[in-house]
Design a protein around this motif. Structure first.
Motif, PDB file in Angstrom:
ATOM      1  N   PHE A 115       1.130   5.820  -3.784  1.00  0.00           N
ATOM      2  CA  PHE A 115       2.148   4.802  -3.559  1.00  0.00           C
ATOM      3  C   PHE A 115       3.350   5.367  -2.815  1.00  0.00           C
ATOM      4  O   PHE A 115       3.949   4.666  -1.989  1.00  0.00           O
ATOM      5  N   MET A 116       3.706   6.613  -3.056  1.00  0.00           N
ATOM      6  CA  MET A 116       4.802   7.226  -2.297  1.00  0.00           C
ATOM      7  C   MET A 116       4.435   7.299  -0.813  1.00  0.00           C
ATOM      8  O   MET A 116       5.254   7.003   0.057  1.00  0.00           O
ATOM      9  N   PHE A 117       3.203   7.689  -0.527  1.00  0.00           N
ATOM     10  CA  PHE A 117       2.755   7.762   0.868  1.00  0.00           C
ATOM     11  C   PHE A 117       2.727   6.367   1.493  1.00  0.00           C
ATOM     12  O   PHE A 117       3.139   6.183   2.645  1.00  0.00           O
ATOM     13  N   LEU A 118       2.262   5.373   0.746  1.00  0.00           N
ATOM     14  CA  LEU A 118       2.217   4.002   1.264  1.00  0.00           C
ATOM     15  C   LEU A 118       3.623   3.451   1.509  1.00  0.00           C
ATOM     16  O   LEU A 118       3.871   2.797   2.527  1.00  0.00           O
ATOM     17  N   LEU A 119       4.539   3.705   0.596  1.00  0.00           N
ATOM     18  CA  LEU A 119       5.914   3.237   0.773  1.00  0.00           C
ATOM     19  C   LEU A 119       6.578   3.889   1.977  1.00  0.00           C
ATOM     20  O   LEU A 119       7.474   3.319   2.593  1.00  0.00           O
ATOM     21  N   ALA A 120       6.129   5.102   2.308  1.00  0.00           N
ATOM     22  CA  ALA A 120       6.664   5.801   3.479  1.00  0.00           C
ATOM     23  C   ALA A 120       6.007   5.321   4.770  1.00  0.00           C
ATOM     24  O   ALA A 120       6.416   5.714   5.852  1.00  0.00           O
ATOM     25  N   GLY A 121       4.989   4.478   4.667  1.00  0.00           N
ATOM     26  CA  GLY A 121       4.373   3.907   5.853  1.00  0.00           C
ATOM     27  C   GLY A 121       3.058   4.516   6.268  1.00  0.00           C
ATOM     28  O   GLY A 121       2.523   4.188   7.318  1.00  0.00           O
ATOM     29  N   THR A 122       2.504   5.420   5.463  1.00  0.00           N
ATOM     30  CA  THR A 122       1.227   6.044   5.793  1.00  0.00           C
ATOM     31  C   THR A 122       0.111   5.271   5.106  1.00  0.00           C
ATOM     32  O   THR A 122       0.006   5.291   3.889  1.00  0.00           O
ATOM     33  N   VAL A 123      -0.723   4.617   5.897  1.00  0.00           N
ATOM     34  CA  VAL A 123      -1.818   3.852   5.305  1.00  0.00           C
ATOM     35  C   VAL A 123      -3.019   4.763   5.133  1.00  0.00           C
ATOM     36  O   VAL A 123      -3.446   5.020   4.023  1.00  0.00           O
ATOM     37  N   SER A 124      -3.592   5.254   6.215  1.00  0.00           N
ATOM     38  CA  SER A 124      -4.700   6.205   6.182  1.00  0.00           C
ATOM     39  C   SER A 124      -5.755   5.791   5.158  1.00  0.00           C
ATOM     40  O   SER A 124      -6.174   4.650   5.105  1.00  0.00           O
ATOM     41  N   SER A 125      -6.163   6.719   4.300  1.00  0.00           N
ATOM     42  CA  SER A 125      -7.173   6.434   3.272  1.00  0.00           C
ATOM     43  C   SER A 125      -6.529   6.018   1.948  1.00  0.00           C
ATOM     44  O   SER A 125      -7.224   5.798   0.960  1.00  0.00           O
ATOM     45  N   ASN A 126      -5.210   5.908   1.917  1.00  0.00           N
ATOM     46  CA  ASN A 126      -4.508   5.610   0.672  1.00  0.00           C
ATOM     47  C   ASN A 126      -4.958   4.327  -0.025  1.00  0.00           C
ATOM     48  O   ASN A 126      -5.069   4.329  -1.249  1.00  0.00           O
ATOM     49  N   PRO A 127      -5.225   3.217   0.676  1.00  0.00           N
ATOM     50  CA  PRO A 127      -5.690   2.028  -0.066  1.00  0.00           C
ATOM     51  C   PRO A 127      -6.994   2.271  -0.829  1.00  0.00           C
ATOM     52  O   PRO A 127      -7.150   1.813  -1.961  1.00  0.00           O
ATOM     53  N   TRP A 128      -7.932   3.003  -0.232  1.00  0.00           N
ATOM     54  CA  TRP A 128      -9.177   3.327  -0.952  1.00  0.00           C
ATOM     55  C   TRP A 128      -8.894   4.215  -2.150  1.00  0.00           C
ATOM     56  O   TRP A 128      -9.460   4.018  -3.234  1.00  0.00           O
ATOM     57  N   LEU A 129      -8.035   5.186  -1.955  1.00  0.00           N
ATOM     58  CA  LEU A 129      -7.707   6.090  -3.059  1.00  0.00           C
ATOM     59  C   LEU A 129      -6.983   5.335  -4.171  1.00  0.00           C
ATOM     60  O   LEU A 129      -7.189   5.626  -5.357  1.00  0.00           O
ATOM     61  N   VAL A 130      -6.144   4.370  -3.807  1.00  0.00           N
ATOM     62  CA  VAL A 130      -5.475   3.541  -4.817  1.00  0.00           C
ATOM     63  C   VAL A 130      -6.506   2.725  -5.588  1.00  0.00           C
ATOM     64  O   VAL A 130      -6.456   2.642  -6.819  1.00  0.00           O
ATOM     65  N   LEU A 131      -7.444   2.128  -4.874  1.00  0.00           N
ATOM     66  CA  LEU A 131      -8.477   1.332  -5.540  1.00  0.00           C
ATOM     67  C   LEU A 131      -9.275   2.181  -6.524  1.00  0.00           C
ATOM     68  O   LEU A 131      -9.410   1.827  -7.703  1.00  0.00           O
ATOM     69  N   PHE A 132      -9.789   3.306  -6.073  1.00  0.00           N
ATOM     70  CA  PHE A 132     -10.600   4.160  -6.953  1.00  0.00           C
ATOM     71  C   PHE A 132      -9.756   4.776  -8.071  1.00  0.00           C
ATOM     72  O   PHE A 132     -10.216   4.909  -9.205  1.00  0.00           O
ATOM     73  N   GLY A 133      -8.527   5.163  -7.750  1.00  0.00           N
ATOM     74  CA  GLY A 133      -7.639   5.714  -8.773  1.00  0.00           C
ATOM     75  C   GLY A 133      -7.319   4.708  -9.856  1.00  0.00           C
ATOM     76  O   GLY A 133      -7.246   5.038 -11.038  1.00  0.00           O
ATOM     77  N   THR A 134      -7.154   3.443  -9.471  1.00  0.00           N
ATOM     78  CA  THR A 134      -6.885   2.381 -10.443  1.00  0.00           C
ATOM     79  C   THR A 134      -8.087   2.170 -11.355  1.00  0.00           C
ATOM     80  O   THR A 134      -7.928   1.994 -12.570  1.00  0.00           O
ATOM     81  N   ILE A 135      -9.271   2.212 -10.785  1.00  0.00           N
ATOM     82  CA  ILE A 135     -10.490   2.061 -11.599  1.00  0.00           C
ATOM     83  C   ILE A 135     -10.561   3.186 -12.628  1.00  0.00           C
ATOM     84  O   ILE A 135     -10.816   2.956 -13.816  1.00  0.00           O
ATOM     85  N   VAL A 136     -10.309   4.412 -12.200  1.00  0.00           N
ATOM     86  CA  VAL A 136     -10.359   5.565 -13.110  1.00  0.00           C
ATOM     87  C   VAL A 136      -9.265   5.450 -14.172  1.00  0.00           C
ATOM     88  O   VAL A 136      -9.504   5.688 -15.358  1.00  0.00           O
TER      89      VAL A 136
END
Length: 181
Positions: A115-136
């Motif tokens: 979320f820090m990376f996303l708030l800074a404007g870096t999308v990259s693979s972060n949405p996938w990592l957020v999805l999988f991290g939330t599941i875990v």
């Protein structure tokens, strides 16, 4: 009962796959930063995030002004701290997820970094990592069932019970003068 147990194990097995993928992504990112020829330096990224913040659609207003303020007034002046925290944080989150050790804590801190990376404007693979991290993270103890958490969580619970146990001889909290006796 047997069906429930079988489904529980299947879910835990699927979580292992998600956890391993997520752990490898974090470990790899941290490892590259820790072992690079040139020491990791987040200063350029931080300056860019402050200089070109995420803007509200159709305006020139920063979408996350509080976060930009945090970066400008805390992160940039303490860039050396962030140069240490980011690579080690990524590496340790990955290690925790790969080993299944303190899995929910690792998932939480991984999500925090995402979320820090996303708030800074870096999308990259972060949405996938957020999805999988939330599941875990939502899977809780089941995510580390086939990992070190299988042994660590019961041990930590026993340790916490021992540390926070009230004196069983006294049914009420003890007064300070009673502690002296």
């Amino acid at each position: 009962m047997v069906n429930w147990l079988r489904n529980h194990r299947i879910a835990a097995g699927l979580l292992v796959l998600i956890r391993l993928y997520l752990g490898w992504k974090w470990l790899d990112a941290g490892w590259h930063k820790l072992t690079a020829d040139k020491a990791f330096d987040a200063t350029g990224f931080l300056h860019n995030a402050v200089g070109k913040p995420v803007l509200e659609t159709g305006t020139q207003n920063a979408l996350y002004p509080n976060f930009v303020g945090f970066l400008q007034h805390f992160a940039l002046p303490n860039a050396k701290l962030f140069n240490f925290l980011i690579p080690w944080g990524e590496f340790l989150v990955g290690l925790g997820l790969l080993l299944g050790a303190l899995t929910t804590a690792a998932a939480f801190f991984g999500l925090l970094m995402n979320f820090m990376f996303l708030l800074a404007g870096t999308v990259s693979s972060n949405p996938w990592l957020v999805l999988f991290g939330t599941i875990v993270l939502f899977a809780g103890a089941n995510a580390g069932k086939f990992g070190a958490d299988y042994y660590m969580v019961p041990f930590l619970r026993r340790l916490a019970r021992r540390w926070f146990r009230r004196d069983r001889r006294h049914p009420r909290p003890m007064e300070p003068k009673e502690l002296a006796n």
